[in-house]
Scaffold this motif. Structure first.
Motif, PDB file in Angstrom:
ATOM      1  N   PHE A  41      49.530  37.258  36.245  1.00 29.69           N
ATOM      2  CA  PHE A  41      48.284  37.901  36.673  1.00 29.69           C
ATOM      3  C   PHE A  41      48.542  39.144  37.511  1.00 29.69           C
ATOM      4  N   LEU A  47      45.834  40.598  34.683  1.00 21.83           N
ATOM      5  CA  LEU A  47      44.382  40.652  34.852  1.00 21.83           C
ATOM      6  C   LEU A  47      43.991  41.106  36.261  1.00 21.83           C
ATOM      7  N   TYR A  48      44.884  40.861  37.215  1.00 21.21           N
ATOM      8  CA  TYR A  48      44.578  41.254  38.593  1.00 21.21           C
ATOM      9  C   TYR A  48      44.846  42.740  38.827  1.00 21.21           C
ATOM     10  N   TYR A  53      38.811  43.329  38.283  1.00 16.91           N
ATOM     11  CA  TYR A  53      38.284  42.281  39.165  1.00 16.91           C
ATOM     12  C   TYR A  53      38.879  42.464  40.557  1.00 16.91           C
ATOM     13  N   ALA A  55      41.001  40.789  42.797  1.00  9.72           N
ATOM     14  CA  ALA A  55      41.959  39.689  42.640  1.00  9.72           C
ATOM     15  C   ALA A  55      41.841  38.646  43.738  1.00  9.72           C
ATOM     16  N   VAL A  58      38.515  36.360  42.854  1.00  9.61           N
ATOM     17  CA  VAL A  58      38.235  35.695  41.576  1.00  9.61           C
ATOM     18  C   VAL A  58      38.179  34.178  41.741  1.00  9.61           C
ATOM     19  N   PHE A  74      36.037  37.595  34.493  1.00  9.51           N
ATOM     20  CA  PHE A  74      37.457  37.254  34.417  1.00  9.51           C
ATOM     21  C   PHE A  74      37.682  36.190  33.335  1.00  9.51           C
ATOM     22  N   SER A  75      36.850  35.150  33.338  1.00 11.03           N
ATOM     23  CA  SER A  75      37.029  34.027  32.412  1.00 11.03           C
ATOM     24  C   SER A  75      36.873  34.453  30.952  1.00 11.03           C
ATOM     25  N   ASP A  77      37.757  37.233  29.643  1.00  7.03           N
ATOM     26  CA  ASP A  77      39.053  37.817  29.262  1.00  7.03           C
ATOM     27  C   ASP A  77      40.129  36.737  29.171  1.00  7.03           C
TER      28      ASP A  77
END
Ligand SMILES: [Zn+2]
Length: 259
Positions: A41, A47-48, A53, A55, A58, A74-75, A77
């Motif tokens: 992440f 993703l972070y 988002y 981070a 989340v 987030f979910s 993705d």
């Protein structure tokens, strides 16, 4: 401690111990899922890191109550990433050992549901997972066995709402993932499993996240630790450390068992 001083085992020796055991328990961490392609992440394309988002928020429970839409963004993705990957050789090997009555169950710190998808049945998910979901308003248990398709369906069925809503009361549904600020789950189940095993496999965890990291200390059973880096575990008799990629090591263990 530097656990590289612990005695090691060859894949053949590890395979022999697995075949000699009667109730194996596996404790798994992020390292078992890295080979499946779960991105770090916080890595360069994580993703972070993309800035989409916040981070720090989340998985923050107080923030979720105020702004559940960010977690759902987030979910959306994360579910798409999970749909593109498959359980690893090691995930499948643990499921196989359970089906052959050699393994009692798996204790995992992972929320990615890959043990379920590999076919494991008895799983203690100490940090929860996307496998089940509950309503925050009426406390109803909404779904057990929440597959990736189920989540995708829920998310696309409510295109005008950024979050998934409870069919009973219209409240906000949250996957049973343990957020920061929430107690861990399945701890009693995990303790019972660990205390009754005769062989413990500690796989892909550096054992630095508490209280889950304390669990492997609750047994004096023979313990085999496999990880690509150091592991915070106190030395005891009959404990072995294999510094290796999990799939590379267990592929050889499986070859030995099947030969
Ligand atoms: Zn509800």
């Amino acid at each position: 401690m530097n656990n590289r001083r612990l005695p090691s085992l060859t894949p053949e020796q590890c395979g022999s111990r697995i075949l000699d055991a009667k109730c194996i328990v596996a404790f798994t961490g992020a390292g078992i899922s890295t080979a499946a392609g779960i991105p770090d992440f916080r890595g360069p394309n994580g993703l972070y890191t993309t800035g989409k988002y916040n981070a720090d928020k989340v998985f923050e429970i107080d923030y979720f109550h105020k702004h559940p839409e960010m977690f759902y963004e987030f979910s959306r993705d994360f579910i798409q990433i999970l749909k593109k990957i498959q359980p690893t050789i090691t995930h499948r090997f643990l499921a196989r050992l359970e089906s052959e009555d050699l393994l009692t169950g798996v204790i995992t710190q992972n929320i990615d549901t890959l043990h379920h998808r590999a076919g494991s049945i008895n799983i203690a998910e100490v940090h929860g997972s996307y496998w089940s979901a509950s309503c925050l308003s009426c406390n109803q248990f909404i779904k057990n066995g929440a597959t990736l398709d189920w989540w995708e369906e829920q998310m696309t069925q409510s295109p005008r709402s950024p979050v998934v809503l409870c069919p009973h009361c219209g409240g906000i549904i949250k996957p049973d993932v343990v957020f920061f600020g929430e107690p861990v789950r399945d701890l009693d189940k995990a303790e019972t499993m660990i205390k009754s095993c005769d062989l413990l496999l500690v796989l892909g965890s550096s054992l630095t996240v508490y209280p889950a990291a304390l669990l492997p200390q609750l047994t004096s059973a023979s313990t085999i630790v496999v990880n690509q880096g150091d592991v915070m575990i106190s030395f005891r008799q009959d404990m072995y450390f294999i510094l290796s990629d999990l799939d590379a090591f267990f592929k050889k263990v499986i070859d030995f068992i099947d030969s």
